[in-house]
Motif scaffolding. Structure first.
Motif, PDB file in Angstrom:
ATOM      1  N   PRO A 182       0.735  -1.125  -0.020  1.00 54.30           N
ATOM      2  CA  PRO A 182      -0.067  -0.005  -0.024  1.00 54.30           C
ATOM      3  C   PRO A 182       0.813   1.256   0.003  1.00 54.30           C
ATOM      4  O   PRO A 182       1.859   1.137   0.477  1.00 54.30           O
ATOM      5  CB  PRO A 182      -0.739  -0.214   1.200  1.00 54.30           C
ATOM      6  CG  PRO A 182       0.212  -0.962   2.103  1.00 54.30           C
ATOM      7  CD  PRO A 182       0.883  -1.906   1.213  1.00 54.30           C
ATOM      8  N   THR A 183       0.223   2.390  -0.458  1.00 56.31           N
ATOM      9  CA  THR A 183       0.830   3.494  -0.333  1.00 56.31           C
ATOM     10  C   THR A 183       0.252   4.297   0.682  1.00 56.31           C
ATOM     11  O   THR A 183      -0.608   4.326   1.168  1.00 56.31           O
ATOM     12  CB  THR A 183       0.364   4.605  -1.694  1.00 56.31           C
ATOM     13  OG1 THR A 183       0.694   3.808  -2.872  1.00 56.31           O
ATOM     14  CG2 THR A 183       1.124   5.747  -1.478  1.00 56.31           C
ATOM     15  N   VAL A 184       1.546   4.714   1.824  1.00 55.73           N
ATOM     16  CA  VAL A 184       1.260   5.187   3.149  1.00 55.73           C
ATOM     17  C   VAL A 184       1.771   6.556   3.326  1.00 55.73           C
ATOM     18  O   VAL A 184       2.995   6.679   2.913  1.00 55.73           O
ATOM     19  CB  VAL A 184       1.589   4.078   4.119  1.00 55.73           C
ATOM     20  CG1 VAL A 184       1.384   5.014   5.560  1.00 55.73           C
ATOM     21  CG2 VAL A 184       1.009   2.953   4.006  1.00 55.73           C
ATOM     22  N   ALA A 185       1.129   7.403   3.483  1.00 55.44           N
ATOM     23  CA  ALA A 185       1.691   8.914   3.618  1.00 55.44           C
ATOM     24  C   ALA A 185       1.298   9.445   5.109  1.00 55.44           C
ATOM     25  O   ALA A 185       0.406   9.467   5.490  1.00 55.44           O
ATOM     26  CB  ALA A 185       1.084   9.949   2.671  1.00 55.44           C
ATOM     27  N   ASN A 186       2.327   9.685   5.710  1.00 57.88           N
ATOM     28  CA  ASN A 186       2.059  10.132   7.198  1.00 57.88           C
ATOM     29  C   ASN A 186       2.174  11.806   6.763  1.00 57.88           C
ATOM     30  O   ASN A 186       3.530  12.272   7.009  1.00 57.88           O
ATOM     31  CB  ASN A 186       3.238   9.734   8.023  1.00 57.88           C
ATOM     32  CG  ASN A 186       3.021  10.345   9.526  1.00 57.88           C
ATOM     33  OD1 ASN A 186       2.315  11.131   9.614  1.00 57.88           O
ATOM     34  ND2 ASN A 186       3.850   9.907  10.280  1.00 57.88           N
ATOM     35  N   VAL A 187       1.249  12.433   6.661  1.00 59.17           N
ATOM     36  CA  VAL A 187       1.370  13.789   6.263  1.00 59.17           C
ATOM     37  C   VAL A 187       1.197  14.662   7.709  1.00 59.17           C
ATOM     38  O   VAL A 187       1.392  16.001   7.445  1.00 59.17           O
ATOM     39  CB  VAL A 187       0.169  14.275   5.280  1.00 59.17           C
ATOM     40  CG1 VAL A 187       0.353  13.478   4.016  1.00 59.17           C
ATOM     41  CG2 VAL A 187      -0.988  13.972   5.864  1.00 59.17           C
ATOM     42  N   THR A 259      -6.524  15.888  20.286  1.00 60.34           N
ATOM     43  CA  THR A 259      -5.908  15.346  19.034  1.00 60.34           C
ATOM     44  C   THR A 259      -7.188  14.820  18.301  1.00 60.34           C
ATOM     45  O   THR A 259      -8.208  14.269  18.774  1.00 60.34           O
ATOM     46  CB  THR A 259      -5.257  14.061  19.337  1.00 60.34           C
ATOM     47  OG1 THR A 259      -5.559  13.174  19.865  1.00 60.34           O
ATOM     48  CG2 THR A 259      -3.819  14.746  20.161  1.00 60.34           C
ATOM     49  N   ALA A 260      -7.141  14.963  16.937  1.00 56.60           N
ATOM     50  CA  ALA A 260      -8.007  14.389  16.359  1.00 56.60           C
ATOM     51  C   ALA A 260      -7.143  13.542  15.015  1.00 56.60           C
ATOM     52  O   ALA A 260      -6.061  14.184  14.740  1.00 56.60           O
ATOM     53  CB  ALA A 260      -8.960  15.397  15.510  1.00 56.60           C
ATOM     54  N   ILE A 261      -7.806  12.537  14.480  1.00 54.96           N
ATOM     55  CA  ILE A 261      -7.348  11.674  13.368  1.00 54.96           C
ATOM     56  C   ILE A 261      -8.402  11.687  12.420  1.00 54.96           C
ATOM     57  O   ILE A 261      -9.319  11.024  12.493  1.00 54.96           O
ATOM     58  CB  ILE A 261      -6.920  10.269  14.007  1.00 54.96           C
ATOM     59  CG1 ILE A 261      -5.931  10.385  15.205  1.00 54.96           C
ATOM     60  CG2 ILE A 261      -6.252   9.321  12.774  1.00 54.96           C
ATOM     61  CD1 ILE A 261      -5.416   9.119  15.814  1.00 54.96           C
ATOM     62  N   LEU A 262      -7.887  11.937  11.151  1.00 52.91           N
ATOM     63  CA  LEU A 262      -8.675  11.787   9.942  1.00 52.91           C
ATOM     64  C   LEU A 262      -7.835  10.698   8.938  1.00 52.91           C
ATOM     65  O   LEU A 262      -6.748  10.920   8.495  1.00 52.91           O
ATOM     66  CB  LEU A 262      -8.666  13.100   9.251  1.00 52.91           C
ATOM     67  CG  LEU A 262      -9.494  12.940   7.795  1.00 52.91           C
ATOM     68  CD1 LEU A 262     -10.890  12.464   7.843  1.00 52.91           C
ATOM     69  CD2 LEU A 262      -9.414  14.451   6.855  1.00 52.91           C
ATOM     70  N   LYS A 263      -8.611   9.794   8.640  1.00 53.62           N
ATOM     71  CA  LYS A 263      -7.902   8.584   7.828  1.00 53.62           C
ATOM     72  C   LYS A 263      -8.844   8.566   6.657  1.00 53.62           C
ATOM     73  O   LYS A 263     -10.037   8.301   6.668  1.00 53.62           O
ATOM     74  CB  LYS A 263      -8.064   7.305   8.344  1.00 53.62           C
ATOM     75  CG  LYS A 263      -7.106   7.392   9.831  1.00 53.62           C
ATOM     76  CD  LYS A 263      -7.188   5.960  10.449  1.00 53.62           C
ATOM     77  CE  LYS A 263      -8.401   5.683  11.148  1.00 53.62           C
ATOM     78  NZ  LYS A 263      -8.424   4.245  11.894  1.00 53.62           N
ATOM     79  N   LEU A 264      -8.126   8.790   5.426  1.00 53.41           N
ATOM     80  CA  LEU A 264      -8.854   8.466   3.998  1.00 53.41           C
ATOM     81  C   LEU A 264      -8.289   7.474   3.228  1.00 53.41           C
ATOM     82  O   LEU A 264      -7.199   7.156   3.369  1.00 53.41           O
ATOM     83  CB  LEU A 264      -8.333   9.902   3.233  1.00 53.41           C
ATOM     84  CG  LEU A 264      -8.813  11.215   3.892  1.00 53.41           C
ATOM     85  CD1 LEU A 264      -8.580  12.196   3.106  1.00 53.41           C
ATOM     86  CD2 LEU A 264     -10.443  11.353   4.322  1.00 53.41           C
ATOM     87  N   ASN A 265      -9.197   6.566   2.744  1.00 50.20           N
ATOM     88  CA  ASN A 265      -8.919   5.413   1.993  1.00 50.20           C
ATOM     89  C   ASN A 265      -9.678   5.695   0.463  1.00 50.20           C
ATOM     90  O   ASN A 265     -10.780   5.575   0.649  1.00 50.20           O
ATOM     91  CB  ASN A 265      -9.469   4.161   2.972  1.00 50.20           C
ATOM     92  CG  ASN A 265      -8.992   2.870   2.156  1.00 50.20           C
ATOM     93  OD1 ASN A 265      -8.652   2.885   1.288  1.00 50.20           O
ATOM     94  ND2 ASN A 265      -9.012   1.644   2.959  1.00 50.20           N
ATOM     95  N   ASP A 266      -8.856   5.527  -0.525  1.00 48.49           N
ATOM     96  CA  ASP A 266      -9.624   5.662  -1.733  1.00 48.49           C
ATOM     97  C   ASP A 266      -9.924   4.203  -2.188  1.00 48.49           C
ATOM     98  O   ASP A 266     -10.415   4.409  -3.410  1.00 48.49           O
ATOM     99  CB  ASP A 266      -8.455   6.291  -2.563  1.00 48.49           C
ATOM    100  CG  ASP A 266      -7.232   5.118  -3.153  1.00 48.49           C
ATOM    101  OD1 ASP A 266      -7.126   4.327  -2.377  1.00 48.49           O
ATOM    102  OD2 ASP A 266      -6.723   5.835  -4.187  1.00 48.49           O
ATOM    103  N   GLY A 267      -9.651   3.021  -1.626  1.00 46.88           N
ATOM    104  CA  GLY A 267     -10.212   1.873  -1.948  1.00 46.88           C
ATOM    105  C   GLY A 267      -9.401   1.508  -2.980  1.00 46.88           C
ATOM    106  O   GLY A 267      -9.390   0.417  -3.776  1.00 46.88           O
ATOM    107  N   ASN A 268      -8.347   2.128  -3.236  1.00 44.35           N
ATOM    108  CA  ASN A 268      -7.313   1.225  -4.199  1.00 44.35           C
ATOM    109  C   ASN A 268      -5.799   0.929  -3.740  1.00 44.35           C
ATOM    110  O   ASN A 268      -4.841   1.656  -4.202  1.00 44.35           O
ATOM    111  CB  ASN A 268      -7.099   2.178  -5.285  1.00 44.35           C
ATOM    112  CG  ASN A 268      -6.365   1.581  -6.617  1.00 44.35           C
ATOM    113  OD1 ASN A 268      -6.253   0.380  -6.742  1.00 44.35           O
ATOM    114  ND2 ASN A 268      -5.748   2.489  -7.358  1.00 44.35           N
ATOM    115  N   SER A 269      -5.903   0.937  -2.233  1.00 42.93           N
ATOM    116  CA  SER A 269      -4.476   0.717  -1.475  1.00 42.93           C
ATOM    117  C   SER A 269      -3.901   1.830  -1.172  1.00 42.93           C
ATOM    118  O   SER A 269      -2.595   1.737  -0.592  1.00 42.93           O
ATOM    119  CB  SER A 269      -3.785  -0.416  -2.205  1.00 42.93           C
ATOM    120  OG  SER A 269      -2.985   0.202  -3.330  1.00 42.93           O
ATOM    121  N   THR A 270      -4.414   3.140  -1.252  1.00 45.66           N
ATOM    122  CA  THR A 270      -3.889   4.212  -0.898  1.00 45.66           C
ATOM    123  C   THR A 270      -4.416   4.643   0.308  1.00 45.66           C
ATOM    124  O   THR A 270      -5.738   4.890   0.454  1.00 45.66           O
ATOM    125  CB  THR A 270      -3.942   5.328  -1.805  1.00 45.66           C
ATOM    126  OG1 THR A 270      -3.092   4.631  -3.221  1.00 45.66           O
ATOM    127  CG2 THR A 270      -3.140   6.502  -1.767  1.00 45.66           C
TER     128      THR A 270
END
Length: 274
Positions: A182-187, A259-270
């Protein structure tokens, strides 16, 4: 940077040398730790090519099964499974990382093992069925993100024979399953963004990504709002662009007092985590 993460395959045997727990999966850990200068750094812990599974337990009607692995310089990971009538499911995941591993945790202020325990979100699986999830899933707790993909697991294997029927996770579709990491970006910290190789066959996106509206709720109250267009630029031999499509991207996460955590999943392993 690009990191090699090895696949883990564990075949636990009972006293008669029959398989009782089988699993094959890939995982990676993103960890934030404090340095001696009181600064925080992000590091990535990957599996080594040598993994042991000491302490794994078959389990039975009254005892939980345990799948445990050890790797690297004093790191370990385990999950226990419980059985209820005709189903089994994951219960708790325990991850221990050792900050004495200076290659992964240079200049760490805290020395020695650190243990994180999280509740597994795996739903009940029918006995004799194999749980399969190719898409990426991850757990966040105490400055640690555990990332999993290409998971195949069966606990309480009967008669030493792995089941032929599959129970798929909701993220998987019957016709497609990614086979690349998967592509993982810790932004959260731009200077320590970590990216994995992306598929080379993906279509070239348009120059400007579409703007998406994402929100989180705490109970009945909206606690986070984000309106943003997102594009990832991965340098692998040549630049590779990934536009996040709001129409196919789901938002998840949590809101706390500080703190708040927002996780986005594009359904294509990103996946992208803010």
């Amino acid at each position: 940077g690009f990191f090699q993460s090895y696949a883990v395959e564990v075949d636990v045997k009972d006293a008669s040398n029959a398989t009782c727990v089988y699993a094959k999966w890939m995982m990676r850990f993103l960890i934030k730790y404090e340095t001696n200068s009181s600064e925080y750094k992000n590091t990535t812990l990957n599996l080594s090519s040598s993994v042991t599974h000491n302490g794994s337990v078959c389990g039975n009607d009254t005892q939980a099964a345990l799948l445990a692995v050890q790797f690297g310089e004093g790191h370990s990971w385990s999950i226990n499974f419980t059985k209820n009538n005709d189903t089994y499911q994951g219960d708790f995941i325990t991850f221990t990382y050792n900050t004495n591993d200076t290659a992964v945790f240079p200049d760490a202020k805290r020395k020695g093992p650190v243990t994180i325990v999280v509740k597994d979100t795996m739903g009940p699986v029918q006995l004799n069925n194999v749980f399969v999830c190719h898409n990426t899933d991850f757990f966040e707790a105490e400055n640690v993100t555990q990332i999993f993909w290409n998971v195949t697991v069966q606990a309480f294997v009967q008669n030493g024979t792995i089941g032929r029927k599959e129970s798929r996770c909701r993220a998987d579709t019957p016709t497609s399953a990614p086979t690349v990491p998967p592509t993982v970006a810790n932004v959260t910290t731009a200077s320590t963004t970590t990216l994995s190789p992306a598929p080379t066959t993906a279509p070239k996106p348009v120059e400007n990504p579409d703007t998406g509206n994402y929100s989180l709720k705490s109970g009945n109250t909206t606690c986070l709002l984000a309106t943003v267009g997102l594009q990832l630029n991965v340098s692998q031999n040549k630049p590779f662009l990934i536009n996040i499509n709001p129409k196919t991207t789901s938002a998840d996460g949590s809101c706390g007092n500080t703190t708040a955590i927002l996780k986005l999943n594009d359904g294509n392993s990103t996946l992208i985590g803010f």
